[in-house]
Design a protein around this motif. Structure first.
Motif, PDB file in Angstrom:
ATOM      1  N   THR B  57      40.185  54.746  37.389  1.00  0.00           N
ATOM      2  CA  THR B  57      41.045  53.570  37.560  1.00  0.00           C
ATOM      3  C   THR B  57      41.084  53.149  39.012  1.00  0.00           C
ATOM      4  N   TYR B  58      41.446  51.903  39.219  1.00  0.00           N
ATOM      5  CA  TYR B  58      41.664  51.388  40.555  1.00  0.00           C
ATOM      6  C   TYR B  58      42.773  50.357  40.464  1.00  0.00           C
ATOM      7  N   GLU B  59      43.714  50.455  41.351  1.00  0.00           N
ATOM      8  CA  GLU B  59      44.804  49.482  41.343  1.00  0.00           C
ATOM      9  C   GLU B  59      45.104  49.053  42.757  1.00  0.00           C
ATOM     10  N   THR B  61      47.550  47.437  45.473  1.00  0.00           N
ATOM     11  CA  THR B  61      48.923  47.031  45.721  1.00  0.00           C
ATOM     12  C   THR B  61      49.000  46.378  47.087  1.00  0.00           C
ATOM     13  N   GLY B  66      52.420  45.408  42.821  1.00  0.00           N
ATOM     14  CA  GLY B  66      51.171  45.413  42.086  1.00  0.00           C
ATOM     15  C   GLY B  66      50.626  44.009  42.021  1.00  0.00           C
ATOM     16  N   THR B  67      49.292  43.894  41.927  1.00  0.00           N
ATOM     17  CA  THR B  67      48.700  42.571  41.792  1.00  0.00           C
ATOM     18  C   THR B  67      47.918  42.547  40.483  1.00  0.00           C
ATOM     19  N   SER B  70      43.561  45.150  38.843  1.00  0.00           N
ATOM     20  CA  SER B  70      43.732  46.489  38.339  1.00  0.00           C
ATOM     21  C   SER B  70      42.553  46.769  37.403  1.00  0.00           C
ATOM     22  N   MET B  72      39.770  49.559  35.272  1.00  0.00           N
ATOM     23  CA  MET B  72      39.728  50.813  34.549  1.00  0.00           C
ATOM     24  C   MET B  72      38.384  50.923  33.847  1.00  0.00           C
ATOM     25  N   ALA B 122      41.793  45.856  33.747  1.00  0.00           N
ATOM     26  CA  ALA B 122      42.876  46.629  33.134  1.00  0.00           C
ATOM     27  C   ALA B 122      44.150  45.793  33.131  1.00  0.00           C
ATOM     28  N   ASP B 123      43.992  44.514  33.435  1.00  0.00           N
ATOM     29  CA  ASP B 123      45.132  43.612  33.498  1.00  0.00           C
ATOM     30  C   ASP B 123      44.784  42.403  32.644  1.00  0.00           C
ATOM     31  N   SER B 184      49.821  44.573  32.099  1.00  0.00           N
ATOM     32  CA  SER B 184      48.878  45.692  32.049  1.00  0.00           C
ATOM     33  C   SER B 184      48.282  45.829  30.655  1.00  0.00           C
TER      34      SER B 184
END
Lengths: 487, 477
Positions: B57-59, B61, B66-67, B70, B72, B122-123, B184
């Motif tokens: 995963t990568y997220e 911020t 959070g933006t 995101s 996965m 992932a968003d 999400s």
């Protein structure tokens, strides 16, 4: 009326008014380029001042007849920027034409009236600014000077006169029932007034806005006027007044005058106007052979989305303002791009076919115009997407899922229009059109290195703004946009 | 960070390739470098995921918030990401000598980045943004570099898929609002059956057009035939997978009850696609159109596999998608190479290419056998698993799909017989495959064999994810 004004209201307005006065003096001495330059600088300066106050100042202040802070200051500033860009793009046209400085001055005055309309909290201000904008509109269309333009202006004026009549009746009712010119006071009284006359007042006022915004059923003047007036003037007419009109309507319907429960039918009425606008606008785009007319129908459809958002209730306030903001930038960019096309191909007749092969001669201009078209369609990575997205969110949030589906379908239909512009620029002529047609287009393109000048530069700047507004929120979120433009 | 690179490398090289537009050789080199770099990163991600227990995963911020960015990668998405990276490199090699090299390469890389972003998102908002972003480069590729009827095909492609995705956007918005758990894609959301049904069909509108299922498929033959070779490879190889991926990624977890209710219909659409695609392919004279219709049939197997809602069916679908990506990519590559030489794709115009173009013919026969599902090549395991799962789930009506399998043999062998065997057509293509073309073919062919012999290459990676999905789908049925 309280005459104490916050700086965020009077400083930009004074800059513009001063620049117009100074410009007309310069024009009087025969210095046309200086006159146009001063007016452009005044508009851009007003925008800079407005953004400064919007960022540093307090949000949502109501002093006397005007609102200021956040969106009430930043959105008029967007109007000033776009008006300024329109004057910059039209610089050569305005500076070499005896009527030019007056046209530039009209654009600036229009931006000033748009500011007043947007920030208005008082019926007198509303009436004066609506009438002022209408006069600026007729004059800009007639000012193009051709026989067709004058004819359009007269038709526009006659329809506008009817709308003004309705305005007078509507405001008379509001004043009579509400007993005050202030939105807030009149609104409070209207809530307790007899339902039927109050609803008549609502209907009349909505008709006025429908005309001003170019919404169904008062939309007929839009494609005509946009096609016949000169491109820089339309770049203004199609942008700043739309922002102002939509925000003013939001304030009236969702914040003050018609807020009380008596006015619940406003949503149905607005939905009907919106659906009609979406239908006439989107399908109307499909049949057009002239780019400016196509953009005129696009304006009708886009106002349809804004009205849908307003119909969705409080959830739609944010949606309507974001939508009209992104639309106005796109529309201004599109018309300024048309001015640039005219520079690159002086013999261009305004037709879609006349754009054939443009991507080879003017790749930068074509790329910018294509981005603008896709943004108006509502394709992601471009600003227009966020407007459409928030309209959908507002509709779904208030349980109007089927209207959201209809709005989605309308967006697809509208691509038939926006896409045809891209198709003309990029995909070459149809195969039954021979190479001769391409050759002809080549010779039409001015050979001596004319590259589009200031209209091209402004188009590219606007396209870059559209791309950044479209892509940046993915990384930064929409928080900054919301806090700057919140109402 | 690996995941960000998968999107960032093609984006950056696309911009560079465009900037180097006046020097075609630079654009080419940059594009190849970008495509190979992405492929290398995809390989790294594969080995990372194979050695990990949880999805990558990568997220992002920004200032604590959070933006939308995101990402996965799990067992469902990574095989498709790797496929995209591989076909991206093949597509760059295919379009080596294309005119207006810079913009073409830039569009290809932008397309690769957008498709990768669809698979990695992932968003929900990012997913939709990427989904639509795919349209733009493809639209310009078809319209700008396509064949005679490109204007029509480009507009039709855009209009059809945009119509689907506009409805999908409403579905996504409805999902976000009624779920109330943000944007999400991994949020645990329980929707009422009524809402589920609406959300499912709105989302499915976008996905089913993209796959495409009959009768929403009519954009596909036009788009395929008119698209330049690189466009066809990407279109068949990865764009069609977006729809099937979407059903598995969004419909199954978010609307399991509606999915279960719609399963028989989906299975029916799958079977209709299998048979219809095969029948139409049998009647084609244009090689490219033939491959296009065979894609409809192959994607029918994928839909059938998904509709069962079982782990076996999902495995069949994933294998089928990867295999079809490789095989259709190879077939479009070959047809494109032949068209470049002979300037026609009419089956009747060729004959005896086995003698005149032995290398081309060998690969073509190989790809055809893979396409008709010969055991030992990649087409077999996926379609077999889908059929078995289909029989187990829906019983005897699935036997109709067997007809499609038989027809697949018929149309494939007919094409091979006409083109490879028979009297050599003397006036057509003389130049056999070049070294550059063989370099592009070898990895595809090797993977087709590898996947046929050892399907666990993919299923081992996908197992955990698909198990989880099957549990979600099985909770209600």
């Amino acid at each position: 009326m309280d005459l104490m004004l916050p700086a965020a209201v009077w400083v930009p307005a004074a800059l513009v008014a001063g620049a117009v006065a100074l410009g007309l003096v310069a024009d009087g001495f025969g210095r046309r380029p200086a006159a146009v330059g001063i007016i452009a600088l005044g508009l851009l300066g007003a925008a800079a001042a407005g953004f400064y106050y919007a960022i540093t100042g307090e949000a949502g202040v109501a002093v006397g007849s005007f609102a200021s802070g956040a969106g009430f200051t930043s959105l008029p500033s967007v109007g000033y920027v776009l008006a300024g860009f329109a004057v910059v793009a039209g610089y050569r046209r305005y500076a070499t034409w005896d009527r030019g400085p007056a046209m530039a001055g009209l654009v600036a005055l229009g931006a000033l009236f748009a500011h007043a309309l947007l920030a208005s909290l008082d019926i007198v201000v509303l009436f004066v600014s609506l009438a002022g904008l209408a006069i600026v509109g007729y004059s800009l269309v007639a000012g193009a000077g051709t026989r067709e333009a004058e004819e359009s202006a007269i038709r526009y004026f006659v329809q506008g006169a009817v709308a003004t009549g309705l305005t007078v009746y509507g405001f008379a009712l509001v004043l009579g029932l509400g007993g005050s010119t202030s939105y807030l006071e009149a609104g409070a009284a209207l809530g307790g007034a007899a339902a039927r006359p109050a609803l008549v007042a609502l209907g009349l006022v909505l008709s006025v806005f429908a005309f001003k915004l170019g919404a169904f059923p008062f939309h007929a003047w839009v494609p005509d006027a946009y096609d016949r007036a000169d491109a820089p003037s339309v770049a203004f007419l199609a942008s700043a007044p739309k922002i102002a009109g939509v925000v003013a309507l939001l304030v009236i319907v969702r914040g003050t005058l018609f807020e009380s429960g008596v006015f619940a039918p406003a949503s149905q009425l607005l939905s009907a106007l919106a659906i009609g606008s979406l239908l006439f606008g989107s399908f109307g785009m499909l049949r057009q052979t002239r780019v400016a007319r196509l953009l005129g129908y696009s304006a009708i459809a886009q106002i349809g989305y804004a009205l849908l958002a307003i119909a969705a209730g409080d959830a739609g306030v944010r949606a309507a303002s974001i939508l009209v903001l992104t639309y106005a930038i796109g529309a201004a960019g599109a018309f300024i791009a048309l001015e640039a096309v005219q520079r690159v191909r002086p013999a261009w007749d305004g037709s879609l076919e006349g754009l054939a092969g443009l991507s080879r001669h003017a790749p930068l201009l074509s790329g910018a115009l294509a981005a603008i078209m896709l943004s108006l369609t509502g394709i992601p990575l471009l600003a227009g997407f966020w407007g459409k997205l928030y309209v959908f969110i507002a509709l779904v949030d208030s349980g109007m899922v089927w209207l959201a589906i209809g709005a989605g379908v309308a967006a697809v239909v509208s691509f038939g229009g926006y896409g045809s512009v891209i198709k003309a620029m990029y995909f070459g002529p149809d195969n039954d059109v021979t190479a001769e047609a391409m050759q002809e287009a080549d010779t039409e393109t001015s050979p001596e290195g004319e590259r589009g000048g200031s209209p091209l530069a402004v188009t590219v700047v606007l396209a870059l703004i559209i791309i950044s507004l479209g892509a940046a929120p993915l990384v930064l979120g929409l928080g900054p946009v919301f806090s700057l433009f919140s109402l | 960070m690996t995941l960000v690179l998968l999107i960032a490398i093609p984006v950056v090289t696309a911009i560079l390739a465009l900037a180097a537009g006046s020097r075609p050789s630079w654009s080419r080199a940059l594009a190849l470098l970008g495509a190979l770099g992405t492929l290398a990163v995809a390989g790294t991600a594969w080995s990372q995921l194979a050695g990990a227990d949880a999805p990558l995963t990568y997220e992002l911020t920004v200032a604590g918030n959070g933006t939308f960015l995101s990402l996965m990668a799990d067992g469902l998405s990574l095989p498709l990401v790797a496929l995209t990276a591989l076909l991206g490199a093949v597509a760059v090699l295919t379009s080596w000598d294309v005119e207006r090299t810079g913009p073409h390469m830039a569009l290809l890389l932008a397309l690769e980045a957008a498709v990768t972003a669809v698979f990695l998102a992932a968003d929900l908002i990012l997913f939709y943004v990427a989904w639509e972003a795919v349209l733009i480069p493809m639209f310009f590729l078809i319209g700008g570099w396509g064949h005679d009827n490109r204007r029509y095909a480009a507009m039709k492609f855009f209009a059809y898929t945009f119509a689907g995705s506009a409805l999908m956007l409403v579905g996504i918005v409805l999902l976000i609002i009624s779920g109330g758990a943000g944007t999400s894609m991994s949020a645990a959301v329980v929707l009422s059956p009524e809402t589920q049904r609406l959300v499912f069909w709105l989302l499915a509108a976008g996905f089913l057009v993209k796959i495409p299922v009959v009768p929403l498929h009519t954009w596909l033959p036009d788009a395929h035939v008119e698209a330049p070779t690189a466009g066809s490879i990407m279109l068949a190889g990865v764009l069609l997978k977006m729809g099937a991926y979407g059903i598995m990624r969004l419909c199954v977890p978010f609307t399991p009850e509606a999915f279960a209710a719609a399963a028989p219909l989906l299975a029916g659409l799958g079977v209709v696609g299998i048979v219809y695609g095969a029948v139409m392919a049998l009647g084609q004279h244009d090689l490219k159109r033939l491959v296009a219709y065979s894609s409809v049939a192959h994607m029918g197997f994928v839909v059938l596999g998904i509709s069962t809602g079982t782990e076996l069916g999902f495995q069949g679908a994933v294998l089928g998608m990867v295999s079809h990506g490789l095989v259709a990519g190879l077939l479009f590559f070959l047809v494109g190479a032949l068209y470049e030489r002979a300037h026609t794709r009419d089956i009747g115009a060729f004959g005896g290419l086995g003698e005149t173009l032995p290398r081309w013919a060998t690969v073509f026969v190989f790809a055809s056998l893979a396409s008709l599902g010969l055991p030992g090549l990649s087409g077999f395991p996926g379609e077999f698993a889908s059929l078995v799962a289909g029989f187990a789930g829906f019983g005897w009506p699935i036997a109709v799909a067997g007809l499609g399998v038989a027809l697949a043999g018929a149309y494939t062998l007919r094409a091979v017989r006409r083109v490879v065997h028979g009297e050599p057509s003397t006036d057509r293509a003389h130049v056999d495959l070049s070294a550059r073309e063989i370099v592009a073919i070898v990895p595809l062919a090797a993977l087709i064999v590898a996947l046929g012999v050892w399907p666990r290459l993919v299923t081992d990676l996908a197992r955990a994810t698909l198990e989880g999905l099957a549990v979600l789908a099985g909770m209600v049925s």
